[in-house]
Design a protein around this motif. Structure first.
Motif, PDB file in Angstrom:
ATOM      1  N   VAL A 539       0.840  -1.198   0.000  1.00  0.00           N
ATOM      2  CA  VAL A 539       0.000   0.000   0.000  1.00  0.00           C
ATOM      3  C   VAL A 539       0.875   1.249   0.000  1.00  0.00           C
ATOM      4  CG1 VAL A 539      -1.699   1.305   1.331  1.00  0.00           C
ATOM      5  CG2 VAL A 539      -1.941  -1.161   1.081  1.00  0.00           C
ATOM      6  N   ASN A 540       1.985   1.219   0.746  1.00  0.00           N
ATOM      7  CA  ASN A 540       2.908   2.363   0.775  1.00  0.00           C
ATOM      8  C   ASN A 540       3.406   2.679  -0.645  1.00  0.00           C
ATOM      9  OD1 ASN A 540       5.039   4.146   2.276  1.00  0.00           O
ATOM     10  ND2 ASN A 540       6.223   2.841   0.923  1.00  0.00           N
ATOM     11  N   GLU A 541       3.812   1.637  -1.394  1.00  0.00           N
ATOM     12  CA  GLU A 541       4.314   1.855  -2.757  1.00  0.00           C
ATOM     13  C   GLU A 541       3.211   2.408  -3.668  1.00  0.00           C
ATOM     14  OE1 GLU A 541       7.464   1.585  -3.672  1.00  0.00           O
ATOM     15  OE2 GLU A 541       7.952   1.019  -1.611  1.00  0.00           O
ATOM     16  N   LEU A 542       1.962   1.864  -3.544  1.00  0.00           N
ATOM     17  CA  LEU A 542       0.875   2.313  -4.414  1.00  0.00           C
ATOM     18  C   LEU A 542       0.490   3.764  -4.116  1.00  0.00           C
ATOM     19  CD1 LEU A 542      -1.330  -0.906  -4.385  1.00  0.00           C
ATOM     20  CD2 LEU A 542       0.114  -0.077  -6.242  1.00  0.00           C
ATOM     21  N   LEU A 543       0.426   4.114  -2.828  1.00  0.00           N
ATOM     22  CA  LEU A 543       0.100   5.499  -2.471  1.00  0.00           C
ATOM     23  C   LEU A 543       1.189   6.453  -2.965  1.00  0.00           C
ATOM     24  CD1 LEU A 543      -1.270   5.097   1.177  1.00  0.00           C
ATOM     25  CD2 LEU A 543      -2.580   5.409  -0.930  1.00  0.00           C
ATOM     26  N   SER A 562      -9.274  -0.322   0.298  1.00  0.00           N
ATOM     27  CA  SER A 562     -10.162  -1.278   0.978  1.00  0.00           C
ATOM     28  C   SER A 562      -9.452  -2.622   1.096  1.00  0.00           C
ATOM     29  CB  SER A 562     -11.475  -1.449   0.214  1.00  0.00           C
ATOM     30  OG  SER A 562     -11.263  -2.120  -1.009  1.00  0.00           O
ATOM     31  N   LEU A 563      -9.648  -3.290   2.214  1.00  0.00           N
ATOM     32  CA  LEU A 563      -9.078  -4.610   2.470  1.00  0.00           C
ATOM     33  C   LEU A 563     -10.154  -5.464   3.128  1.00  0.00           C
ATOM     34  CD1 LEU A 563      -6.576  -6.462   2.476  1.00  0.00           C
ATOM     35  CD2 LEU A 563      -6.063  -5.600   4.760  1.00  0.00           C
ATOM     36  N   THR A 564     -10.521  -6.557   2.481  1.00  0.00           N
ATOM     37  CA  THR A 564     -11.589  -7.424   3.003  1.00  0.00           C
ATOM     38  C   THR A 564     -11.085  -8.854   3.067  1.00  0.00           C
ATOM     39  OG1 THR A 564     -12.481  -7.738   0.764  1.00  0.00           O
ATOM     40  CG2 THR A 564     -13.424  -5.956   2.095  1.00  0.00           C
ATOM     41  N   GLN A 565     -11.741  -9.650   3.909  1.00  0.00           N
ATOM     42  CA  GLN A 565     -11.390 -11.059   4.077  1.00  0.00           C
ATOM     43  C   GLN A 565     -12.652 -11.878   3.845  1.00  0.00           C
ATOM     44  OE1 GLN A 565      -9.448 -11.968   7.795  1.00  0.00           O
ATOM     45  NE2 GLN A 565      -8.712 -13.937   7.072  1.00  0.00           N
ATOM     46  N   SER A 566     -12.790 -12.341   2.603  1.00  0.00           N
ATOM     47  CA  SER A 566     -14.000 -13.085   2.253  1.00  0.00           C
ATOM     48  C   SER A 566     -14.029 -14.466   2.878  1.00  0.00           C
ATOM     49  CB  SER A 566     -14.110 -13.198   0.725  1.00  0.00           C
ATOM     50  OG  SER A 566     -12.920 -13.779   0.192  1.00  0.00           O
ATOM     51  N   THR A 572      -8.640  -9.636   0.019  1.00  0.00           N
ATOM     52  CA  THR A 572      -8.772  -8.840  -1.199  1.00  0.00           C
ATOM     53  C   THR A 572      -8.410  -7.401  -0.883  1.00  0.00           C
ATOM     54  OG1 THR A 572     -10.542 -10.275  -2.002  1.00  0.00           O
ATOM     55  CG2 THR A 572     -10.312  -8.116  -3.048  1.00  0.00           C
ATOM     56  N   LEU A 573      -7.445  -6.867  -1.617  1.00  0.00           N
ATOM     57  CA  LEU A 573      -6.978  -5.492  -1.424  1.00  0.00           C
ATOM     58  C   LEU A 573      -7.232  -4.694  -2.689  1.00  0.00           C
ATOM     59  CD1 LEU A 573      -5.317  -3.275   0.096  1.00  0.00           C
ATOM     60  CD2 LEU A 573      -3.274  -4.277  -0.942  1.00  0.00           C
ATOM     61  N   LYS A 574      -7.857  -3.494  -2.502  1.00  0.00           N
ATOM     62  CA  LYS A 574      -8.081  -2.590  -3.631  1.00  0.00           C
ATOM     63  C   LYS A 574      -7.511  -1.219  -3.289  1.00  0.00           C
ATOM     64  CE  LYS A 574     -12.441  -4.624  -5.308  1.00  0.00           C
ATOM     65  NZ  LYS A 574     -13.867  -4.348  -5.565  1.00  0.00           N
ATOM     66  N   VAL A 575      -6.797  -0.635  -4.259  1.00  0.00           N
ATOM     67  CA  VAL A 575      -6.347   0.744  -4.146  1.00  0.00           C
ATOM     68  C   VAL A 575      -6.765   1.449  -5.427  1.00  0.00           C
ATOM     69  CG1 VAL A 575      -4.390   2.292  -3.840  1.00  0.00           C
ATOM     70  CG2 VAL A 575      -4.399   0.076  -2.692  1.00  0.00           C
ATOM     71  N   ILE A 576      -7.669   2.442  -5.286  1.00  0.00           N
ATOM     72  CA  ILE A 576      -8.301   3.092  -6.444  1.00  0.00           C
ATOM     73  C   ILE A 576      -8.022   4.596  -6.358  1.00  0.00           C
ATOM     74  CG2 ILE A 576     -10.467   3.474  -7.667  1.00  0.00           C
ATOM     75  CD1 ILE A 576     -11.577   1.014  -6.143  1.00  0.00           C
ATOM     76  N   ASP A 577      -7.595   5.181  -7.492  1.00  0.00           N
ATOM     77  CA  ASP A 577      -7.488   6.632  -7.543  1.00  0.00           C
ATOM     78  C   ASP A 577      -8.214   7.141  -8.782  1.00  0.00           C
ATOM     79  OD1 ASP A 577      -4.421   5.824  -8.802  1.00  0.00           O
ATOM     80  OD2 ASP A 577      -5.591   7.313  -9.897  1.00  0.00           O
ATOM     81  N   THR A 618      -7.024   1.485 -10.957  1.00  0.00           N
ATOM     82  CA  THR A 618      -7.469   0.547  -9.920  1.00  0.00           C
ATOM     83  C   THR A 618      -6.468  -0.610  -9.882  1.00  0.00           C
ATOM     84  OG1 THR A 618      -9.797   1.084 -10.235  1.00  0.00           O
ATOM     85  CG2 THR A 618      -9.291  -1.007  -9.120  1.00  0.00           C
ATOM     86  N   VAL A 619      -5.954  -0.900  -8.703  1.00  0.00           N
ATOM     87  CA  VAL A 619      -5.046  -2.036  -8.518  1.00  0.00           C
ATOM     88  C   VAL A 619      -5.718  -3.003  -7.552  1.00  0.00           C
ATOM     89  CG1 VAL A 619      -2.732  -2.792  -7.944  1.00  0.00           C
ATOM     90  CG2 VAL A 619      -3.091  -0.491  -8.826  1.00  0.00           C
ATOM     91  N   LEU A 620      -5.907  -4.246  -7.998  1.00  0.00           N
ATOM     92  CA  LEU A 620      -6.635  -5.254  -7.228  1.00  0.00           C
ATOM     93  C   LEU A 620      -5.702  -6.420  -6.917  1.00  0.00           C
ATOM     94  CD1 LEU A 620      -9.345  -6.502  -6.166  1.00  0.00           C
ATOM     95  CD2 LEU A 620      -9.654  -7.424  -8.471  1.00  0.00           C
ATOM     96  N   PHE A 621      -5.688  -6.875  -5.652  1.00  0.00           N
ATOM     97  CA  PHE A 621      -4.874  -8.006  -5.221  1.00  0.00           C
ATOM     98  C   PHE A 621      -5.770  -9.040  -4.557  1.00  0.00           C
ATOM     99  CE2 PHE A 621      -0.661  -6.072  -5.619  1.00  0.00           C
ATOM    100  CZ  PHE A 621      -0.983  -4.727  -5.594  1.00  0.00           C
ATOM    101  N   GLU A 622      -5.428 -10.296  -4.767  1.00  0.00           N
ATOM    102  CA  GLU A 622      -6.024 -11.385  -3.993  1.00  0.00           C
ATOM    103  C   GLU A 622      -4.893 -12.230  -3.421  1.00  0.00           C
ATOM    104  OE1 GLU A 622     -10.470 -12.258  -5.828  1.00  0.00           O
ATOM    105  OE2 GLU A 622      -8.960 -13.841  -5.746  1.00  0.00           O
ATOM    106  N   PHE A 623      -4.892 -12.383  -2.095  1.00  0.00           N
ATOM    107  CA  PHE A 623      -3.828 -13.108  -1.418  1.00  0.00           C
ATOM    108  C   PHE A 623      -4.392 -14.375  -0.800  1.00  0.00           C
ATOM    109  CE2 PHE A 623      -1.164  -9.594  -2.036  1.00  0.00           C
ATOM    110  CZ  PHE A 623      -1.796  -8.430  -1.598  1.00  0.00           C
TER     111      PHE A 623
END
Length: 629
Positions: A539-543, A562-566, A572-577, A618-623
C-alpha cells in the motif's frame, strides 16, 4: 677455526632464545605483574596477555593477594575487550568492581566504572554506560580528583553524541579540555578533542571546527608517539569529517592508513571501519561497483568478529548499491537482512521467554500427573476399606469428607496463588514485548532520520526521490510496531487504523494534504504481523506512485483503500485513484524498484495482482494466506 665459530654461534643463539623465552614467560607473581603493565597495550602480545593474566590470577589466589588479584582480573578483562569476547570482558570487569568495592578503594572503583562504561558503549547499551559514568563522577567529586572529573565530563560528551544532543556534548567536552590543559593530561586531552569533533560534525554548522579539533587530537598523539588504537580512532574520524566535506581523496587516505596499520598489527576487527567507510565514500561518489566489495568484506568481518553494532548500516549500504546497479533481487535481499538485523534483539528475547514458559509448563504437567495418580490410588484404598468395614461407614465418610474438603481448600489456595503468579508473569511478558516493539519502532525512526539526514545532503533528484521512498518504507514498518505496543492485542494489528496512519504520513511527506484525500472504505480487520508488514509495504508503494504521478500540476483527487477477508484464507486489497491513469504506450516512470518490490511481496503472500486504467487507476490483489490456528 670454522668449527669453533660455528659452536660459538649456536651457543649464542641458544642463550638468546632462552633469554627471550624467560622474558616473555615470567614465573613469579611480581615479574608477571610487571610484564602485564608493560605489555597490556601491545597487540603483538595479545596471546601472552591472556595467558599471563590467568597465571597471575591463579598465583594471587594461592597467596591470597587481593590487590594483585583485582589488577589481574583487570588485565584479563582488557584482553577479552580488545581481542576476544565482550561478554567475558564484562564478567571480569565486574569482578574487579566487586573487589575494589569490598576493599573500599574508591579511586580504583571509579576508574573501573569508566572501564565498564566504555564496554557498554561498544555494545551500544548507552543507558547502562551513562549510569556508570555518573557513578564514577560521584566518586571523583567526593575525592576532589580533577582528572577523574574531567574524564567523566569527556565521557558524558561521548554519550550525548549517541542521543543526538550535540551542543550539550560540546559544552561538556570544553569543560573537560579546560581541566586537562591545566593538569597537563595530554593523552586524555587528545581523546576529548576527538569526542568534541564527533559532535561538532553533526551540529550542522561546525564542520570546519570539527576538522580543527580532530587535527588537535592527532597532533597530540604524534607528540606522544602514539601509533596504536587511539591514533587510529582519531584518523578514522578525520576521514569521516573529510567525507562529509566531500574531500574524498583525503578521506580515503586516512581510511587506507588505518587499514594498513590494522593489517600490520594483526587487528582484524579494526579493518571493519576502514573497509565500511571506503565503501561509503565510493557510494557517495556514485562509484557503486567500486563500493560493493568493500562493504561486503566489512559485513564478512563483522560476522566473524561478532561485533555487530554497525551490521545493519552495511546491509543498508549494500542494498542501496545493488538498487543503484539495477540488481533489484539482491537489493531486496540485503534490505530484508537490514530489517531482520533490527528485529534480531526482539526475536532472541521472545525465544528465551517461550523456552522458559515451555519448560515450566512441562514440569507443571508432570507434577499434576503425580498428584492425580496418588489421589487415585488413595481413593481406591478408601473404597476397598469402606466395603470391608461396612459398620464404620458413617465415621469414615465423615472423616473423608472433612479431609477432602480441607485438602481441596488448601489445593485451591495453592492454585489461586499459582494463578496470581502466572498472571503477574504474563503481565511482565506483555510489558516486555511492548517495550521490544517500542524499541524497534524507535530504531526504525532512527533509521528514517539517518536516511533523511543523508537525503538532505543530496542534490540529484532521482537519488533524493529514492531516499524519500526508503524513508516511507521504513515508516510503514515503524507504524506496525507502534500499533503493536500501543494496542491491547500484541499479536495482531487493526489494518484500517494502520492505513489511516500510513496515509497521513505519506500525505505529509508529499505535502499533499490539501489536494488529495485518502479514504479507507473497509470494516475493522485485524491481521498478524507477518501478513500486515508486506501488505503495508505494498500500500505504501501504491500510495507513493499515485501521489507522484496520478495528480499532475497540483490537480485534486481522491484515493480509496479497501481490504476485506471473504474467507479465512483469502484477502482482497483494492487501491483506487481518480487520477489521470496510465497512458498507453507511455514509458514507465521512476526506477522500477517499487514495482519490483510489489511483485516480490505479492509472491510472498501467494497472491496475484490486476491493474485497470479507467477513470483513473485501480489495482486489485487477492492473497492466499494461512488461517490462524
Amino acid at each position: 677455526m670454522t668449527k669453533k665459530l660455528t659452536i660459538l654461534l649456536v651457543l649464542f643463539c641458544t642463550l638468546h632464545s632462552i633469554a627471550q623465552n624467560s622474558e616473555s614467560t615470567p614465573s613469579s607473581l611480581e615479574d608477571i605483574m610487571v610484564w602485564l603493565e608493560m605489555h597490556s597495550n601491545n597487540p603483538k602480545d595479545s596471546t601472552a596477555l591472556g595467558r599471563n593474566s590467568r597465571k597471575a590470577i591463579m598465583l594471587s589466589k594461592q597467596s591470597d593477594n587481593q590487590n594483585t588479584l583485582a589488577k589481574s582480573y583487570h588485565y584479563l578483562a582488557i584482553y577479552h575487550k580488545e581481542y576476544s569476547k565482550l561478554d567475558s570482558a564484562l564478567h571480569y570487569f565486574t569482578k574487579v568492581k566487586d573487589l575494589y568495592s569490598i576493599q573500599n578503594k574508591e579511586l580504583n572503583l571509579a576508574d573501573t566504572y569508566l572501564d565498564i562504561k566504555a564496554l557498554y558503549t561498544v555494545q551500544a547499551d548507552y543507558n547502562q554506560a551513562k549510569n556508570y559514568v555518573y557513578k564514577a563522577l560521584e566518586l571523583y567529586e567526593q575525592l576532589n580528583n580533577q582528572k577523574g572529573i574531567a574524564q567523566c565530563y569527556a565521557h558524558i560528551g561521548d554519550l550525548l553524541y549517541y542521543e543526538n544532543n550535540y551542543n550539550e556534548a560540546i559544552t561538556y567536552c570544553n569543560k573537560a579540555i579546560n581541566i586537562f590543559k591545566k593538569i597537563d593530561a595530554n593523552e586524555e586531552l587528545a581523546l576529548t578533542y576527538r569526542f568534541k569533533a564527533n559532535n561538532q560534525l553533526f551540529t550542522g554548522f561546525d564542520i570546519e571546527n570539527a576538522l580543527e579539533s580532530i587535527n588537535a587530537s592527532i597532533e597530540i598523539y604524534n607528540e606522544l608517539g602514539e601509533t596504536g588504537i587511539p591514533m587510529m580512532a582519531s584518523l578514522n574520524w578525520r576521514g569521516n569529517i573529510y567525507k562529509y566535506m566531500e574531500r574524498y581523496d583525503e578521506a580515503i587516505s586516512d581510511y587506507q592508513a588505518n587499514y594498513d596499520n590494522s593489517k600490520q598489527l594483526g587487528l582484524d576487527r579494526y579493518l571493519i571501519p576502514s573497509l565500511a567507510n571506503i565503501g561509503h565514500v565510493y557510494l557517495m561518489q556514485g562509484n557503486y561497483e567500486d563500493a560493493l566489495p568493500y562493504n561486503l568484506k566489512a559485513i564478512d568481518l563483522i560476522k566473524k568478529t561478532g561485533r555487530t553494532r554497525n551490521l545493519w548500516e552495511n546491509y543498508m549500504h549494500v542494498s542501496e548499491i545493488y538498487e543503484s546497479l539495477g540488481d533489484h533481487t539482491n537489493a531486496l535481499y540485503y534490505h530484508q537482512l537490514y530489517t531482520s538485523e533490527l528485529e534480531s534483539f526482539k526475536d532472541n528475547i521472545i525465544l528465551s521467554l517461550e523456552s522458559e514458559a515451555q519448560s515450566k509448563y512441562e514440569v507443571g504437567q508432570k507434577n499434576a500427573m503425580i498428584i492425580f495418580q496418588d489421589e487415585k490410588i488413595s481413593q481406591q484404598k478408601r473404597t476397598k476399606i469402606l466395603y470391608i468395614i461396612l459398620t464404620s461407614l458413617l465415621g469414615f465418610i465423615l472423616f473423608g469428607v472433612i479431609y477432602n474438603y480441607r485438602k481441596n481448600q488448601k489445593r485451591n489456595q495453592q492454585l489461586e496463588t499459582l494463578n496470581v503468579a502466572l498472571d503477574n508473569k504474563n503481565q511482565q511478558n506483555e510489558l516486555l514485548l511492548k517495550e521490544i516493539h517500542h524499541r524497534v519502532k524507535n530504531n526504525l525512526e532512527l533509521v528514517k532520520s539517518l536516511i533523511a539526514l543523508q537525503s538532505a545532503q543530496l542534490e540529484d533528484s532521482p537519488t533524493k526521490d529514492a531516499m524519500i521512498a526508503s524513508q516511507n518504507r521504513v515508516q510503514s514498518m515503524g507504524i506496525i510496531h507502534q500499533k503493536l505496543y500501543q494496542g491491547e492485542n500484541l499479536g495482531s494489528i487493526d489494518m484500517k487504523d494502520y492505513f489511516l496512519n500510513l496515509s497521513d504520513g505519506i500525505l505529509d511527506t508529499f505535502n499533499a494534504d490539501d489536494k488529495v484525500k485518502i479514504e479507507c472504505a473497509m470494516e475493522q480487520l485485524e491481521l498478524d504481523v507477518d501478513t500486515a508488514v508486506p501488505i503495508g509495504l505494498i500500500v505504501n508503494e501504491l500510495l507513493t506512485n499515485a501521489l507522484k504521478y496520478a495528480f499532475p500540476e497540483d490537480s485534486k483527487g481522491k484515493i480509496e483503500i479497501s481490504l476485506t477477508q471473504s474467507t479465512p484464507e483469502t484477502l482482497t486489497l483494492k487501491v483506487i485513484d481518480n487520477g489521470v491513469g496510465k497512458t498507453i504506450g507511455a514509458s514507465p516512470k521512476g526506477t522500477g524498484f517499487g514495482s519490483q518490490l510489489i511483485k516480490l511481496l505479492t509472491q510472498q503472500l501467494n497472491g496475484n495482482m490486476e491493474e485497470r486504467h479507467m477513470n483513473g487507476t485501480t489495482v486489485l490483489f487477492e492473497f492466499k494466506i494461512k488461517s490462524a490456528a
